[in-house]
Design a protein around this motif. Structure first.
Motif, PDB file in Angstrom:
ATOM      1  N   LEU A  73      13.533  11.415  45.278  1.00 20.32           N
ATOM      2  CA  LEU A  73      12.699  12.579  45.008  1.00 20.32           C
ATOM      3  C   LEU A  73      12.256  13.255  46.301  1.00 20.32           C
ATOM      4  CD1 LEU A  73      10.417  11.322  42.082  1.00 20.32           C
ATOM      5  CD2 LEU A  73      12.579  12.562  41.972  1.00 20.32           C
ATOM      6  N   VAL A  74      12.259  12.493  47.392  1.00 22.00           N
ATOM      7  CA  VAL A  74      11.906  13.027  48.709  1.00 22.00           C
ATOM      8  C   VAL A  74      13.028  12.663  49.679  1.00 22.00           C
ATOM      9  CG1 VAL A  74      10.243  13.009  50.602  1.00 22.00           C
ATOM     10  CG2 VAL A  74       9.439  12.762  48.238  1.00 22.00           C
ATOM     11  N   ASP A  75      13.502  13.645  50.428  1.00 18.80           N
ATOM     12  CA  ASP A  75      14.573  13.415  51.408  1.00 18.80           C
ATOM     13  C   ASP A  75      14.340  14.371  52.577  1.00 18.80           C
ATOM     14  OD1 ASP A  75      16.839  13.087  52.903  1.00 18.80           O
ATOM     15  OD2 ASP A  75      18.236  13.201  51.219  1.00 18.80           O
ATOM     16  N   VAL A  76      13.791  13.850  53.682  1.00 19.07           N
ATOM     17  CA  VAL A  76      13.505  14.679  54.853  1.00 19.07           C
ATOM     18  C   VAL A  76      14.145  14.049  56.091  1.00 19.07           C
ATOM     19  CG1 VAL A  76      11.392  15.749  54.018  1.00 19.07           C
ATOM     20  CG2 VAL A  76      11.278  13.504  55.096  1.00 19.07           C
ATOM     21  N   LEU A  77      14.580  14.918  57.021  1.00 19.60           N
ATOM     22  CA  LEU A  77      15.271  14.471  58.219  1.00 19.60           C
ATOM     23  C   LEU A  77      14.543  15.002  59.454  1.00 19.60           C
ATOM     24  CD1 LEU A  77      17.854  12.973  59.221  1.00 19.60           C
ATOM     25  CD2 LEU A  77      18.983  15.204  59.265  1.00 19.60           C
ATOM     26  N   PHE A  78      14.322  14.113  60.431  1.00 22.51           N
ATOM     27  CA  PHE A  78      13.627  14.469  61.666  1.00 22.51           C
ATOM     28  C   PHE A  78      14.521  14.164  62.867  1.00 22.51           C
ATOM     29  CE2 PHE A  78      10.361  13.439  58.591  1.00 22.51           C
ATOM     30  CZ  PHE A  78       9.421  14.434  58.762  1.00 22.51           C
ATOM     31  N   ALA A  79      14.520  15.043  63.859  1.00 19.89           N
ATOM     32  CA  ALA A  79      15.184  14.771  65.132  1.00 19.89           C
ATOM     33  C   ALA A  79      14.193  14.074  66.063  1.00 19.89           C
ATOM     34  CB  ALA A  79      15.707  16.059  65.749  1.00 19.89           C
ATOM     35  N   LEU A  80      13.600  12.987  65.544  1.00 14.98           N
ATOM     36  CA  LEU A  80      12.538  12.251  66.231  1.00 14.98           C
ATOM     37  C   LEU A  80      12.688  10.771  65.945  1.00 14.98           C
ATOM     38  CD1 LEU A  80       9.543  14.559  65.175  1.00 14.98           C
ATOM     39  CD2 LEU A  80      10.551  14.446  67.469  1.00 14.98           C
ATOM     40  N   PRO A  81      12.129   9.914  66.811  1.00 17.66           N
ATOM     41  CA  PRO A  81      12.128   8.480  66.506  1.00 17.66           C
ATOM     42  C   PRO A  81      11.105   8.160  65.423  1.00 17.66           C
ATOM     43  CG  PRO A  81      10.954   8.900  68.553  1.00 17.66           C
ATOM     44  CD  PRO A  81      11.564  10.209  68.146  1.00 17.66           C
ATOM     45  N   PHE A  82      11.258   6.993  64.809  1.00 13.63           N
ATOM     46  CA  PHE A  82      10.388   6.596  63.701  1.00 13.63           C
ATOM     47  C   PHE A  82       8.925   6.540  64.125  1.00 13.63           C
ATOM     48  CE2 PHE A  82       8.248   3.151  61.340  1.00 13.63           C
ATOM     49  CZ  PHE A  82       8.276   3.712  60.075  1.00 13.63           C
ATOM     50  N   GLY A  83       8.657   6.139  65.346  1.00 12.61           N
ATOM     51  CA  GLY A  83       7.279   5.987  65.800  1.00 12.61           C
ATOM     52  C   GLY A  83       6.568   7.289  66.090  1.00 12.61           C
ATOM     53  N   ASP A  84       7.274   8.426  66.049  1.00  8.43           N
ATOM     54  CA  ASP A  84       6.624   9.699  66.328  1.00  8.43           C
ATOM     55  C   ASP A  84       5.585  10.014  65.253  1.00  8.43           C
ATOM     56  OD1 ASP A  84       7.100  12.338  68.093  1.00  8.43           O
ATOM     57  OD2 ASP A  84       6.648  12.917  66.030  1.00  8.43           O
ATOM     58  N   ALA A  85       4.514  10.697  65.665  1.00  7.09           N
ATOM     59  CA  ALA A  85       3.406  11.002  64.756  1.00  7.09           C
ATOM     60  C   ALA A  85       3.864  11.831  63.560  1.00  7.09           C
ATOM     61  CB  ALA A  85       2.298  11.720  65.515  1.00  7.09           C
ATOM     62  N   ALA A  86       4.833  12.738  63.775  1.00  8.78           N
ATOM     63  CA  ALA A  86       5.301  13.579  62.674  1.00  8.78           C
ATOM     64  C   ALA A  86       6.008  12.752  61.605  1.00  8.78           C
ATOM     65  CB  ALA A  86       6.232  14.659  63.211  1.00  8.78           C
ATOM     66  N   VAL A  87       6.751  11.747  62.034  1.00 11.21           N
ATOM     67  CA  VAL A  87       7.448  10.888  61.071  1.00 11.21           C
ATOM     68  C   VAL A  87       6.444  10.015  60.315  1.00 11.21           C
ATOM     69  CG1 VAL A  87       9.208   9.100  60.794  1.00 11.21           C
ATOM     70  CG2 VAL A  87       9.510  10.900  62.515  1.00 11.21           C
ATOM     71  N   GLN A  88       5.455   9.516  61.019  1.00 13.32           N
ATOM     72  CA  GLN A  88       4.433   8.701  60.358  1.00 13.32           C
ATOM     73  C   GLN A  88       3.652   9.529  59.343  1.00 13.32           C
ATOM     74  OE1 GLN A  88       4.041   5.276  60.817  1.00 13.32           O
ATOM     75  NE2 GLN A  88       6.008   5.657  61.844  1.00 13.32           N
ATOM     76  N   ALA A  89       3.382  10.785  59.681  1.00 11.80           N
ATOM     77  CA  ALA A  89       2.691  11.664  58.735  1.00 11.80           C
ATOM     78  C   ALA A  89       3.567  11.928  57.511  1.00 11.80           C
ATOM     79  CB  ALA A  89       2.320  12.974  59.419  1.00 11.80           C
ATOM     80  N   ALA A  90       4.892  11.999  57.715  1.00 13.11           N
ATOM     81  CA  ALA A  90       5.807  12.223  56.591  1.00 13.11           C
ATOM     82  C   ALA A  90       5.802  11.053  55.624  1.00 13.11           C
ATOM     83  CB  ALA A  90       7.216  12.467  57.120  1.00 13.11           C
ATOM     84  N   ALA A  91       5.566   9.847  56.123  1.00 13.69           N
ATOM     85  CA  ALA A  91       5.493   8.687  55.234  1.00 13.69           C
ATOM     86  C   ALA A  91       4.309   8.826  54.279  1.00 13.69           C
ATOM     87  CB  ALA A  91       5.376   7.409  56.061  1.00 13.69           C
ATOM     88  N   ILE A  92       3.189   9.302  54.784  1.00 17.15           N
ATOM     89  CA  ILE A  92       2.015   9.513  53.926  1.00 17.15           C
ATOM     90  C   ILE A  92       2.288  10.615  52.913  1.00 17.15           C
ATOM     91  CG2 ILE A  92      -0.412  10.196  53.920  1.00 17.15           C
ATOM     92  CD1 ILE A  92      -0.646   8.973  56.717  1.00 17.15           C
ATOM     93  N   THR A  93       2.921  11.701  53.384  1.00 23.11           N
ATOM     94  CA  THR A  93       3.248  12.815  52.489  1.00 23.11           C
ATOM     95  C   THR A  93       4.205  12.371  51.385  1.00 23.11           C
ATOM     96  OG1 THR A  93       2.957  14.385  54.304  1.00 23.11           O
ATOM     97  CG2 THR A  93       4.199  15.145  52.387  1.00 23.11           C
ATOM     98  N   THR A  94       5.151  11.504  51.738  1.00 24.33           N
ATOM     99  CA  THR A  94       6.107  11.004  50.743  1.00 24.33           C
ATOM    100  C   THR A  94       5.395  10.236  49.647  1.00 24.33           C
ATOM    101  OG1 THR A  94       7.887  10.890  52.380  1.00 24.33           O
ATOM    102  CG2 THR A  94       8.121   9.520  50.410  1.00 24.33           C
ATOM    103  N   ARG A  95       4.437   9.390  50.000  1.00 28.10           N
ATOM    104  CA  ARG A  95       3.681   8.645  48.994  1.00 28.10           C
ATOM    105  C   ARG A  95       2.915   9.607  48.079  1.00 28.10           C
ATOM    106  NH1 ARG A  95       2.384   5.508  53.725  1.00 28.10           N
ATOM    107  NH2 ARG A  95       3.525   3.521  53.737  1.00 28.10           N
ATOM    108  N   ASN A  96       2.340  10.643  48.674  1.00 33.47           N
ATOM    109  CA  ASN A  96       1.577  11.604  47.873  1.00 33.47           C
ATOM    110  C   ASN A  96       2.485  12.349  46.894  1.00 33.47           C
ATOM    111  OD1 ASN A  96      -0.776  10.900  49.204  1.00 33.47           O
ATOM    112  ND2 ASN A  96      -0.585  12.547  50.722  1.00 33.47           N
ATOM    113  N   LEU A  97       3.676  12.712  47.339  1.00 33.12           N
ATOM    114  CA  LEU A  97       4.613  13.423  46.465  1.00 33.12           C
ATOM    115  C   LEU A  97       5.095  12.533  45.331  1.00 33.12           C
ATOM    116  CD1 LEU A  97       6.737  15.346  49.136  1.00 33.12           C
ATOM    117  CD2 LEU A  97       5.039  16.302  47.580  1.00 33.12           C
ATOM    118  N   LEU A  98       5.333  11.268  45.628  1.00 38.72           N
ATOM    119  CA  LEU A  98       5.755  10.340  44.578  1.00 38.72           C
ATOM    120  C   LEU A  98       4.629  10.131  43.565  1.00 38.72           C
ATOM    121  CD1 LEU A  98       7.693   7.654  46.680  1.00 38.72           C
ATOM    122  CD2 LEU A  98       8.663   9.438  45.211  1.00 38.72           C
ATOM    123  N   SER A  99       3.404  10.037  44.050  1.00 36.93           N
ATOM    124  CA  SER A  99       2.267   9.863  43.142  1.00 36.93           C
ATOM    125  C   SER A  99       2.125  11.073  42.223  1.00 36.93           C
ATOM    126  CB  SER A  99       0.978   9.658  43.949  1.00 36.93           C
ATOM    127  OG  SER A  99       1.031   8.460  44.685  1.00 36.93           O
TER     128      SER A  99
END
Length: 251
Positions: A73-99
């Motif tokens: 249901l969520v599929d996003v791609l970043f030109a960043l490493p996993f530890g970057d703040a933008a990727v970590q924020a996307a993990a929270i957004t993904t949970r919210n979208l699934l909820s």
């Protein structure tokens, strides 16, 4: 002739050092009937070194699933490493979208790394040269007496083909020089090695790819079944009420 030139090299080192500011056939200087001229033979002496540098690039993909649904249901791609703040924020957004997509409260699993790779995505090389020093390898002086036309492009005027492994072009044409009767030319020649450092840098670029998944599982609350004792009590109550009614009817 060659031995005489080498012997003169040391005696005229100071003269040769003064030649470094000149190029080709220097302007003549005249004192009385004697003219002085200078010939410079220049050769490139190149030392090569190589360097390799590595550039790391990143690509992180975040997938969000509802349990039981094979489609993300969520599929996003970043030109960043996993530890970057933008990727970590996307993990929270993904949970919210699934909820928001689930009718039931969710429990989450992840983000979990499901695949990763590191591949060479590109390679390039670039070279540069820097003049590091100039060195006088030989100096020779000859006197040209007139009346005669001299052609200044041969080794008879002091050029040495090779010194300390450095090759000089003794056929370089400096043109004609006429010395009039009664005059002379003091011709000084020198071999100058131009020392260059050539650096070749190879840049290897690697792409680090990773895929992370977050799965939301519905929290379904199950109504507990009545216990056996409760069922027995209910059956007894129903039986008691039935007996009580019969007694009232008889009365």
């Amino acid at each position: 002739m060659f031995g005489d030139r080498i012997g003169k090299m040391f005696a005229l080192t100071l003269v040769g050092a003064g030649l470094l500011g000149s190029a080709g056939l220097a302007a003549a200087q005249t004192t009385g009937g004697t003219t002085t001229k200078t010939l410079e033979y220049r050769a490139r002496n190149v030392t090569s070194v190589t360097e390799t540098q590595t550039v790391e690039t990143y690509e992180t993909r975040m997938l969000g699933f509802l349990a039981g649904n094979p489609n993300a249901l969520v599929d996003v791609l970043f030109a960043l490493p996993f530890g970057d703040a933008a990727v970590q924020a996307a993990a929270i957004t993904t949970r919210n979208l699934l909820s928001a997509a689930s009718a039931d409260p969710l429990s989450f699993w992840g983000p979990t790394l499901t695949s990763s790779s590191r591949v060479l995505s590109g390679s390039s090389s670039a070279s540069s040269e820097v003049l590091t020093s100039e060195e006088v390898l030989w100096v020779d002086t000859a006197e040209l007496v007139g009346e005669e036309l001299f052609h200044l492009n041969s080794s008879q005027f002091g050029c040495i083909a090779e010194v300390n492994g450095v090759q000089f072009d003794c056929s370089f044409d400096y043109g004609d020089l006429f010395v009039a009767a009664g005059d002379s030319v003091l011709l000084t020649s020198a071999g100058i090695a131009e020392n260059y450092l050539r650096t070749t840098v190879t840049t290897d670029t690697f792409l680090n790819s990773s895929v992370y998944e977050i799965v939301g599982t519905p929290d379904i609350r199950v109504v507990p079944e009545p216990s056996t004792a409760l069922l027995v009590a209910l059956a007894g109550l129903i039986g008691w009420r039935s007996t009580a009614r019969q007694r009232i009817g008889r009365a």
